[in-house]
Design a protein around this motif. Structure first.
Motif, mmCIF file in Angstrom:
data_model
loop_
_atom_site.group_PDB
_atom_site.id
_atom_site.type_symbol
_atom_site.label_atom_id
_atom_site.label_comp_id
_atom_site.label_asym_id
_atom_site.label_seq_id
_atom_site.Cartn_x
_atom_site.Cartn_y
_atom_site.Cartn_z
ATOM 1 N N UNK A 152 0.827 -1.200 0.000
ATOM 2 C CA UNK A 152 0.000 0.000 0.000
ATOM 3 C C UNK A 152 0.864 1.253 0.000
ATOM 4 N N UNK A 153 0.259 2.370 -0.397
ATOM 5 C CA UNK A 153 0.958 3.645 -0.361
ATOM 6 C C UNK A 153 1.217 4.052 1.084
ATOM 7 N N UNK A 154 2.266 4.853 1.266
ATOM 8 C CA UNK A 154 2.676 5.240 2.615
ATOM 9 C C UNK A 154 1.567 5.966 3.364
ATOM 10 N N UNK A 155 0.881 6.895 2.688
ATOM 11 C CA UNK A 155 -0.170 7.672 3.348
ATOM 12 C C UNK A 155 -1.310 6.778 3.806
ATOM 13 N N UNK A 156 -1.656 5.776 3.002
ATOM 14 C CA UNK A 156 -2.728 4.855 3.372
ATOM 15 C C UNK A 156 -2.387 4.108 4.650
ATOM 16 N N UNK A 157 -1.146 3.625 4.743
ATOM 17 C CA UNK A 157 -0.705 2.897 5.936
ATOM 18 C C UNK A 157 -0.701 3.810 7.153
ATOM 19 N N UNK A 158 -0.228 5.038 6.981
ATOM 20 C CA UNK A 158 -0.143 5.985 8.102
ATOM 21 C C UNK A 158 -1.523 6.366 8.618
ATOM 22 N N UNK A 159 -2.463 6.614 7.700
ATOM 23 C CA UNK A 159 -3.803 7.027 8.136
ATOM 24 C C UNK A 159 -4.548 5.871 8.794
ATOM 25 N N UNK A 160 -4.332 4.649 8.308
ATOM 26 C CA UNK A 160 -4.943 3.479 8.957
ATOM 27 C C UNK A 160 -4.369 3.295 10.360
ATOM 28 N N UNK A 161 -3.096 3.645 10.522
ATOM 29 C CA UNK A 161 -2.436 3.525 11.823
ATOM 30 C C UNK A 161 -3.107 4.414 12.877
ATOM 31 N N UNK A 162 -3.839 5.449 12.436
ATOM 32 C CA UNK A 162 -4.527 6.336 13.379
ATOM 33 C C UNK A 162 -5.626 5.613 14.144
ATOM 34 N N UNK A 163 -6.104 4.483 13.613
ATOM 35 C CA UNK A 163 -7.149 3.722 14.290
ATOM 36 C C UNK A 163 -6.665 3.230 15.649
#
Length: 269
Positions: free
Chosen positions: A208-219
């Motif tokens: 996945x793209x870096x931003x997608x992984x980072x934003x999912x990490x906010x969960x």
């Protein structure tokens, strides 16, 4: 500094033992991969040092809020290097996610302290955003390594974290003391969890793209918030529920925007 110190020791020993017992992997990767992993680890070590500086010089609520802005940095850096596309809907999702995270962070902060005696200075805010920027670079640097073995990433990262923690302990004249078996057990568990987080994040960044992984990490903020509410048997406030729902909703929408069919429709409109 003893928490990241012991956590990194557990991660280092676990990664080293698994690599040394592997028949298909060498303990140390190629020179090119090693160089990239060292660069990533140095950035991580500097980020760790800045994090502890920020904890002392900024109120916890302000520090956590500034740290969440790393999502924005990751997105625009990814656009700059051609790994993502500019999309208004994505920016809206990111901003909503940050707003939700701020509400959750504020809720957690209100449970612990009602005020802070730390005075916010310009230099402290600058280093706070610098730390957020470095955190934004790390997932992109991991992707630049290529299909790196998560064990190699964990080995190099934890090695540099141990070195950084030791330096910080020396400069702050602190000693590492384990006063009970319970503390030792918690430190080992923390190391195992850290190892799992590093491994899964590296694997996620492969696909996945870096931003997608980072934003999912906010969960994670929402999960920890709900877990804390259950353990402390406290009813979350309206702002806490609102923040959690904003994080979850924006994460789902952003992830859907990354799916091929939705992405194509969005670009046409």
């Amino acid at each position: 500094y003893d928490i990241p110190y012991f956590r990194s020791i557990v991660m280092f020993l676990l990664s080293y033992s698994m690599l040394s017992n592997s028949e298909n992997e060498n303990i140390y990767p190629s020179k090119e991969t090693s160089r990239k992993l060292i660069d990533r680890s140095i950035i991580g070590a500097v980020s760790l040092a800045l994090m502890y500086y920020n904890i002392v010089t900024l109120p916890i609520y302000s520090f956590n809020t500034i740290t969440r802005t790393s999502i924005i940095f990751t997105y625009f850096i990814s656009i700059g290097i051609g790994r993502d596309k500019f999309m208004i809907r994505k920016i809206v999702c990111i901003l909503i996610c940050i707003l939700g995270a701020v509400l959750v962070i504020r809720e957690n902060q209100n449970r612990r302290v009602t005020h802070s005696s730390v005075n916010i200075t310009g230099i402290a805010v600058f280093f706070g955003f610098l730390n957020a920027f470095l955190k934004a670079i790390i997932p992109i640097m991991i992707q630049n390594v290529g299909n790196v073995n998560p064990l190699h990433n964990s080995l190099y990262t934890s090695g540099f974290m141990i070195l950084t923690s030791v330096i910080l302990l020396v400069f702050t004249s602190k000693t590492v003391v384990i006063v009970s078996m319970q503390q030792l057990f918690l430190q080992i568990v923390s190391g195992l969890i850290g190892f799992g987080l590093q491994t899964t994040k590296v694997l996620a960044l492969r696909y996945e793209k870096a931003t997608t992984v980072v934003i999912i990490d906010s969960i994670v903020l929402v999960y920890s918030f709900l877990f804390q509410s259950l353990v402390m048997k406290e009813t979350p406030s309206i702002s806490g529920w609102l923040g959690g729902s904003l994080v979850m909703r924006s994460t789902v929408v952003y992830t859907l925007l990354e799916t091929p069919k939705v992405s194509e429709k969005t670009e046409k409109h």
